[in-house]
Write a protein that holds these residues in place. Sequence first.
Motif, PDB file in Angstrom:
ATOM      1  N   ARG A 195      13.480   7.036 -17.941  1.00 57.72           N
ATOM      2  CA  ARG A 195      14.035   6.991 -19.303  1.00 57.72           C
ATOM      3  C   ARG A 195      12.998   6.486 -20.304  1.00 57.72           C
ATOM      4  NH1 ARG A 195      19.455   7.843 -19.652  1.00 57.72           N
ATOM      5  NH2 ARG A 195      20.640   7.732 -17.688  1.00 57.72           N
ATOM      6  N   THR A 196      12.101   5.624 -19.845  1.00 60.29           N
ATOM      7  CA  THR A 196      11.067   5.078 -20.730  1.00 60.29           C
ATOM      8  C   THR A 196       9.743   5.753 -20.413  1.00 60.29           C
ATOM      9  OG1 THR A 196      12.201   2.936 -20.771  1.00 60.29           O
ATOM     10  CG2 THR A 196       9.916   2.989 -21.506  1.00 60.29           C
ATOM     11  N   LEU A 197       9.210   6.493 -21.389  1.00 57.79           N
ATOM     12  CA  LEU A 197       7.943   7.210 -21.231  1.00 57.79           C
ATOM     13  C   LEU A 197       6.931   6.707 -22.259  1.00 57.79           C
ATOM     14  CD1 LEU A 197       9.411  10.772 -20.599  1.00 57.79           C
ATOM     15  CD2 LEU A 197       8.240   9.319 -18.933  1.00 57.79           C
ATOM     16  N   PRO A 198       5.627   6.922 -22.005  1.00 54.40           N
ATOM     17  CA  PRO A 198       4.600   6.270 -22.835  1.00 54.40           C
ATOM     18  C   PRO A 198       4.370   6.896 -24.210  1.00 54.40           C
ATOM     19  CG  PRO A 198       3.568   7.613 -21.148  1.00 54.40           C
ATOM     20  CD  PRO A 198       5.029   7.636 -20.861  1.00 54.40           C
ATOM     21  N   VAL A 199       4.894   8.068 -24.474  1.00 52.75           N
ATOM     22  CA  VAL A 199       4.623   8.759 -25.741  1.00 52.75           C
ATOM     23  C   VAL A 199       5.863   8.718 -26.620  1.00 52.75           C
ATOM     24  CG1 VAL A 199       3.943  10.921 -26.821  1.00 52.75           C
ATOM     25  CG2 VAL A 199       2.921  10.243 -24.634  1.00 52.75           C
ATOM     26  N   GLU A 205      15.555  13.428 -22.057  1.00 51.90           N
ATOM     27  CA  GLU A 205      16.340  14.550 -22.561  1.00 51.90           C
ATOM     28  C   GLU A 205      15.460  15.642 -23.158  1.00 51.90           C
ATOM     29  OE1 GLU A 205      18.701  11.190 -21.767  1.00 51.90           O
ATOM     30  OE2 GLU A 205      16.986  11.332 -23.144  1.00 51.90           O
ATOM     31  N   THR A 206      14.407  15.256 -23.915  1.00 52.64           N
ATOM     32  CA  THR A 206      13.538  16.278 -24.514  1.00 52.64           C
ATOM     33  C   THR A 206      12.749  17.027 -23.448  1.00 52.64           C
ATOM     34  OG1 THR A 206      11.774  14.648 -24.862  1.00 52.64           O
ATOM     35  CG2 THR A 206      13.336  14.979 -26.663  1.00 52.64           C
ATOM     36  N   VAL A 207      12.348  16.322 -22.376  1.00 50.51           N
ATOM     37  CA  VAL A 207      11.655  16.995 -21.282  1.00 50.51           C
ATOM     38  C   VAL A 207      12.600  17.969 -20.579  1.00 50.51           C
ATOM     39  CG1 VAL A 207      10.531  16.674 -19.047  1.00 50.51           C
ATOM     40  CG2 VAL A 207      10.016  15.116 -20.939  1.00 50.51           C
ATOM     41  N   ALA A 208      13.857  17.553 -20.384  1.00 52.18           N
ATOM     42  CA  ALA A 208      14.834  18.430 -19.734  1.00 52.18           C
ATOM     43  C   ALA A 208      15.080  19.679 -20.561  1.00 52.18           C
ATOM     44  CB  ALA A 208      16.134  17.672 -19.508  1.00 52.18           C
ATOM     45  N   ASP A 209      15.039  19.554 -21.874  1.00 58.02           N
ATOM     46  CA  ASP A 209      15.258  20.719 -22.750  1.00 58.02           C
ATOM     47  C   ASP A 209      14.169  21.764 -22.591  1.00 58.02           C
ATOM     48  OD1 ASP A 209      17.580  19.610 -23.709  1.00 58.02           O
ATOM     49  OD2 ASP A 209      16.648  18.746 -25.503  1.00 58.02           O
ATOM     50  N   THR A 210      12.981  21.350 -22.193  1.00 60.22           N
ATOM     51  CA  THR A 210      11.882  22.307 -22.018  1.00 60.22           C
ATOM     52  C   THR A 210      11.963  23.031 -20.678  1.00 60.22           C
ATOM     53  OG1 THR A 210      10.369  20.718 -20.970  1.00 60.22           O
ATOM     54  CG2 THR A 210      10.403  20.793 -23.394  1.00 60.22           C
ATOM     55  N   GLY A 211      12.839  22.568 -19.796  1.00 57.87           N
ATOM     56  CA  GLY A 211      12.944  23.169 -18.474  1.00 57.87           C
ATOM     57  C   GLY A 211      11.977  22.594 -17.460  1.00 57.87           C
ATOM     58  N   LEU A 242       4.835  17.426 -12.356  1.00 55.64           N
ATOM     59  CA  LEU A 242       5.748  18.090 -13.281  1.00 55.64           C
ATOM     60  C   LEU A 242       5.632  19.589 -13.020  1.00 55.64           C
ATOM     61  CD1 LEU A 242       5.184  16.151 -16.641  1.00 55.64           C
ATOM     62  CD2 LEU A 242       6.834  15.689 -14.816  1.00 55.64           C
ATOM     63  N   ARG A 243       6.789  20.252 -12.951  1.00 56.93           N
ATOM     64  CA  ARG A 243       6.778  21.663 -12.589  1.00 56.93           C
ATOM     65  C   ARG A 243       7.591  22.489 -13.581  1.00 56.93           C
ATOM     66  NH1 ARG A 243       7.849  21.587  -5.990  1.00 56.93           N
ATOM     67  NH2 ARG A 243       6.069  20.237  -5.431  1.00 56.93           N
ATOM     68  N   GLY A 244       7.014  23.684 -13.932  1.00 61.49           N
ATOM     69  CA  GLY A 244       7.731  24.681 -14.718  1.00 61.49           C
ATOM     70  C   GLY A 244       8.016  24.250 -16.149  1.00 61.49           C
ATOM     71  N   GLY A 245       8.720  25.113 -16.870  1.00 64.00           N
ATOM     72  CA  GLY A 245       9.130  24.804 -18.226  1.00 64.00           C
ATOM     73  C   GLY A 245       8.044  25.051 -19.258  1.00 64.00           C
TER      74      GLY A 245
END
Length: 330
Positions: A195-199, A205-211, A242-245
Amino acid sequence: MRRKAGLVLLALAVFCTALSPLLRWYAFPRLAKVPANEYQTMVLEAKDATLLDYGTMTARTVPRITIVQTLKGNVEASERIERTAGRDVVVWDGLSHVLGPDGAMVSSVPERYIFDAHTQEPVHATGEAVDGDPVRREGIEFKWPFLTEKRDYQYFDAQARSTAPIHYKGTRDFRGVPVYYFEQTVPWTKVPMPRTLPVQGITRETVADTGTTRWYTTVRRFWVEPLTGAPVYGEEIHREELRGGTLLGDRDKVTAFAGHVKMREDYIEHTVALVRHNRTLVLLLTSYLPWGFLTLGGLLLALALWLEARGRRPAGPAPDTARPAEPVSA
């Protein structure tokens, strides 16, 4: 007096002999427990590791990645759960804080682990979670049971939120401490993004939206002191991708993290010293005192029987005290 002393010694012998199994099989299971206010800090390092730069979404080799793990006992929460659970409960609030080579945060994953203070079995209660996701643990995590056995255990993987066997691989010596070596291999598994990322602006949620999805595999190793169930050393050969999207552009996958994670030397020394101390306390209740009282009971019994035998020994013939006849005078 010998008869009375023998009876007293016999009573003490019976008491000591009865106390021996009581200490081992009754007192120890109730006295051996993880304290509710425990606080632990562990620092691990992965040298010459691969780390994803979220700004450019490219992997690079860095000299060091540092992982700070803390476990803090939550006494208030444990007392609240104990009122309904009917047993001694420990609540650990954990945090795994990953730092890059410049000291900047890479990820920060909180965790609440609830377990039985005596057996280390999970206790299911409100608040049991990993990174804000409710979980229902099966198996152990962080600590093995007191008097660990030479067998496989079920171990909870916080990354995958699932349980799998961790295998006993033999008995070894680690810096003068006899230990059991356990190993677990987790195959490539799809796991949630932290849930906590460095950027700023990049979230789960935004990463999930990219697939784009996150996958990980690891070889987990522990050297466990069997009396206390405490690991004296641990390491992981860890890899994430990290894979795909659309986040990766035209790439199928990119390495997010790869490295051989090991405990830092100063924390190894501290952990070994602490485990040695606690091991002596466990030995006191499981071996030294029970065998000592059993031996003392045997000696007291032998002494009581010896006194009883002496008291019943027949007396020798009575000396002849008759006066010699006087000569008769005319």
